[in-house]
Scaffold this motif. Structure first.
Motif, PDB file in Angstrom:
ATOM      1  N   UNK A 196       1.245  -1.593  -0.111  1.00  0.00           N
ATOM      2  CA  UNK A 196       0.005   0.279  -0.096  1.00  0.00           C
ATOM      3  C   UNK A 196       0.817   0.702  -0.293  1.00  0.00           C
ATOM      4  N   UNK A 197       0.248   2.504  -0.266  1.00  0.00           N
ATOM      5  CA  UNK A 197       1.334   3.868  -1.061  1.00  0.00           C
ATOM      6  C   UNK A 197       1.167   4.770   0.479  1.00  0.00           C
ATOM      7  N   UNK A 198      -0.205   4.022   1.648  1.00  0.00           N
ATOM      8  CA  UNK A 198       0.418   4.758   3.370  1.00  0.00           C
ATOM      9  C   UNK A 198       1.224   4.228   3.798  1.00  0.00           C
ATOM     10  N   UNK A 199       1.469   5.170   4.563  1.00  0.00           N
ATOM     11  CA  UNK A 199       2.849   5.421   5.504  1.00  0.00           C
ATOM     12  C   UNK A 199       3.062   4.684   6.459  1.00  0.00           C
ATOM     13  N   UNK A 200       3.871   3.944   7.108  1.00  0.00           N
ATOM     14  CA  UNK A 200       3.667   3.042   8.360  1.00  0.00           C
ATOM     15  C   UNK A 200       4.555   3.625  10.007  1.00  0.00           C
ATOM     16  N   UNK A 201       3.710   3.904  10.834  1.00  0.00           N
ATOM     17  CA  UNK A 201       4.172   4.636  11.931  1.00  0.00           C
ATOM     18  C   UNK A 201       6.201   4.797  12.402  1.00  0.00           C
ATOM     19  N   UNK A 202       5.830   3.988  11.488  1.00  0.00           N
ATOM     20  CA  UNK A 202       7.705   4.378  11.691  1.00  0.00           C
ATOM     21  C   UNK A 202       8.583   4.677  10.508  1.00  0.00           C
ATOM     22  N   UNK A 203       7.465   5.303   9.248  1.00  0.00           N
ATOM     23  CA  UNK A 203       8.403   5.802   7.673  1.00  0.00           C
ATOM     24  C   UNK A 203       9.056   6.620   7.980  1.00  0.00           C
ATOM     25  N   UNK A 204       9.361   7.841   9.562  1.00  0.00           N
ATOM     26  CA  UNK A 204      10.200   8.745  10.082  1.00  0.00           C
ATOM     27  C   UNK A 204      11.853   8.459   9.948  1.00  0.00           C
ATOM     28  N   UNK A 205      11.304   7.439  10.920  1.00  0.00           N
ATOM     29  CA  UNK A 205      12.868   6.311  11.593  1.00  0.00           C
ATOM     30  C   UNK A 205      13.541   5.401  10.158  1.00  0.00           C
ATOM     31  N   UNK A 206      12.386   4.701   9.297  1.00  0.00           N
ATOM     32  CA  UNK A 206      12.644   3.833   8.302  1.00  0.00           C
ATOM     33  C   UNK A 206      13.404   4.811   6.749  1.00  0.00           C
ATOM     34  N   UNK A 207      12.989   5.890   6.920  1.00  0.00           N
ATOM     35  CA  UNK A 207      13.139   6.710   5.722  1.00  0.00           C
ATOM     36  C   UNK A 207      14.344   7.775   5.993  1.00  0.00           C
ATOM     37  N   UNK A 208      14.981   8.066   7.322  1.00  0.00           N
ATOM     38  CA  UNK A 208      16.291   8.451   7.836  1.00  0.00           C
ATOM     39  C   UNK A 208      16.998   7.495   7.713  1.00  0.00           C
ATOM     40  N   UNK A 209      16.906   6.711   7.666  1.00  0.00           N
ATOM     41  CA  UNK A 209      17.984   5.211   7.929  1.00  0.00           C
ATOM     42  C   UNK A 209      18.099   4.623   6.109  1.00  0.00           C
ATOM     43  N   UNK A 210      17.462   5.217   5.688  1.00  0.00           N
ATOM     44  CA  UNK A 210      17.497   5.109   4.317  1.00  0.00           C
ATOM     45  C   UNK A 210      18.352   5.936   3.556  1.00  0.00           C
ATOM     46  N   UNK A 211      18.005   7.279   4.717  1.00  0.00           N
ATOM     47  CA  UNK A 211      18.736   9.018   3.858  1.00  0.00           C
ATOM     48  C   UNK A 211      20.020   8.693   4.121  1.00  0.00           C
ATOM     49  N   UNK A 212      20.695   7.779   5.439  1.00  0.00           N
ATOM     50  CA  UNK A 212      21.531   7.907   5.575  1.00  0.00           C
ATOM     51  C   UNK A 212      22.371   7.030   5.117  1.00  0.00           C
ATOM     52  N   UNK A 213      21.839   6.150   4.593  1.00  0.00           N
ATOM     53  CA  UNK A 213      22.756   4.937   3.200  1.00  0.00           C
ATOM     54  C   UNK A 213      23.161   5.454   2.459  1.00  0.00           C
ATOM     55  N   UNK A 214      22.098   6.159   0.672  1.00  0.00           N
ATOM     56  CA  UNK A 214      22.387   6.904   0.080  1.00  0.00           C
ATOM     57  C   UNK A 214      22.870   7.775   0.377  1.00  0.00           C
ATOM     58  N   UNK A 268      24.169   1.151   9.613  1.00  0.00           N
ATOM     59  CA  UNK A 268      24.309   0.908  10.487  1.00  0.00           C
ATOM     60  C   UNK A 268      24.396   1.335  12.128  1.00  0.00           C
ATOM     61  N   UNK A 269      25.286   2.237  11.506  1.00  0.00           N
ATOM     62  CA  UNK A 269      24.913   3.553  12.736  1.00  0.00           C
ATOM     63  C   UNK A 269      23.782   4.355  13.123  1.00  0.00           C
ATOM     64  N   UNK A 270      22.982   4.395  12.005  1.00  0.00           N
ATOM     65  CA  UNK A 270      22.019   5.335  12.410  1.00  0.00           C
ATOM     66  C   UNK A 270      20.912   4.142  13.215  1.00  0.00           C
ATOM     67  N   UNK A 271      20.519   2.965  12.867  1.00  0.00           N
ATOM     68  CA  UNK A 271      19.843   1.979  13.037  1.00  0.00           C
ATOM     69  C   UNK A 271      20.523   2.165  14.872  1.00  0.00           C
TER      70      UNK A 271
END
Length: 425
Positions: free
Chosen positions: A325-343, A418-421
């Motif tokens: 689904x295109x709905x965002x999960x409750x943890x999206x902010x931290x999940x996406x911050x982890x993605x941003x740290x990676x990229x 990994x550092x972000x997590x």
């Protein structure tokens, strides 16, 4: 004189056929197959494109419709090319040929595979067979036996081992766990190759490189280089099988299930097919594939699992749930911050740009995926699906000379994530 001329003409025609027939037999099975990129212009064209593609179920969709202006990549046989391109142009789609002859790319790749070092040396810059990968797994865990151990997840449909290994260094306290897997889709060779390069560096440069040492010491690492061994082995059989995606289980007249549509979460819904011949066939039931069920059972039994990455190709995307689904999960902010740290860390190596966001929002909806299941069913907040190089020039046929650059930049992404997590568990 006339008879001689006729005979000469017949002889010339016969000679032409004698020349052409051997050439036809030496041509590869994908000679003339191409990859067409289609650019929709708005939601109406996306809907129209989806309708056109649904009427041609035999087409091999390399990259499906995902947004109003996102490109779609389609593999076409020589018999399909004129008809499909004409239909698209009649409907005002912009089209571009990304790969003009897949067989030519395959031939180049096959030539490269012939030049391998001695068996005692594992060349990280080459693609390797399943047997070579398993031999490397046994060898590297023997070399680093104080910090590694082999595990077997389960047996595949055809009886192959899903062989992985754990990296664990001494610690006075319990550490969280991190799972990395590659090769869930058989034809995506850069996935196992990148995983293997990264973990090879994690072992070879431990206690030498401070960033890698910190990375290794931060988690208990579980590595599964090839999640779909039957499918991966099948892609090595011939050029004809090189682009196989699924498992190799039998379903009526067709083979295989998409193992990334077979997980028991929102199974058989959007982005999955119920057609056994489709590349996105979700299976007769959730966890029908022994490989997927085996991995899920193994994951359930890992204590303190905090990170999960399922590596794919291609498109250069770092994605978090949800896929269904295109709905965002409750943890999206931290999940996406982890993605941003990676990229961000990845881009600093060679300037390679990745997009990040949820699976459904930046690529397409896909129900029954691994990252959705690990997040939604066993609570692994930092669950990701990653699409590696490239953005379409080679697609699933990425040249071997990009393995090490892919591994180098993705390793830096892993260090950043990994550092972000660790700081945000």
């Amino acid at each position: 004189m006339g008879l001689n001329m006729d005979f000469a003409a017949v002889s010339t025609v016969s000679l032409v056929f004698l020349v052409l027939i051997p050439l036809a037999f030496t041509a590869g099975p994908l000679t003339g197959h191409s990859v067409l990129r289609v650019w929709p212009a708005g939601e109406k064209q996306v809907t129209l494109l989806q309708e056109l593609l649904s009427m041609r179920k035999s087409l091999d969709i390399w990259k499906g419709p995902s947004c109003a202006t996102c490109p779609v990549d389609i593999r076409l046989t020589p018999f399909e090319y004129d008809d499909v391109t004409s239909s698209l142009k009649e409907n005002n789609f912009k089209v571009e040929t990304m790969i003009s002859d897949i067989q030519h790319v395959l031939d180049s790749q096959r030539r490269d595979l012939k030049y391998k070092p001695k068996a005692a040396v594992f060349d990280y810059s080459k693609y390797h067979t399943l047997d070579e990968i398993n031999a490397w797994t046994m060898n590297i865990t023997n070399v680093y036996d104080s910090m590694t151990s082999v595990f077997n997840v389960t047996k595949s449909y055809e009886g192959r081992s899903l062989m992985g290994f754990k990296i664990s260094t001494p610690s006075p306290f319990a550490r969280s766990a991190f799972w990395i897997e590659g090769g869930i889709h058989a034809r995506e060779w850069i996935s196992p190759a990148t995983v293997i390069y990264m973990v090879g560096q994690m072992l070879d440069r431990y206690k030498i490189d401070p960033d890698i040492t910190t990375l290794v010491d931060s988690f208990e690492w579980y590595i599964l280089p090839v999640t779909n061994p039957d499918g991966y082995a099948y892609t090595w059989q011939s050029d004809k099988t090189r682009l196989w995606r699924k498992t190799r289980s039998k379903h009526g007249l067709c083979y295989g299930v998409d193992p990334n549509r077979n997980w028991d979460i929102e199974w058989s819904k959007s982005g999955a097919s119920k057609d056994p011949c489709s590349d996105t066939y979700c299976g007769p039931k959730a966890f029908s594939e022994v490989e997927v069920k085996g991995v899920s059972d193994f994951l359930r039994n890992i204590s303190g699992l905090k990170g999960f990455i399922d590596f794919h190709s291609y498109s250069q995307l770092w994605m978090s749930p949800w896929g269904y689904t295109k709905k965002l999960p409750k943890d999206f902010k931290q999940q996406d911050e982890g993605s941003a740290a990676a990229v961000d860390a990845l881009q600093k190596v060679f300037g390679t740009k990745y997009e990040h966001g949820t699976i459904a929002n930046i690529i397409y909806t896909a129900s029954g995926s691994s990252a959705d299941w690990t997040y939604g069913k066993i609570g692994v907040k930092y669950s990701y699906g990653v699409e590696l190089r490239d953005t379409g020039k080679y697609g699933f046929l990425l040249p071997a000379d990009q393995i090490i650059p892919s591994g180098q930049e993705t390793l830096q992404a892993l260090i950043g994530l990994a550092a972000y997590i660790k700081d945000n568990s």
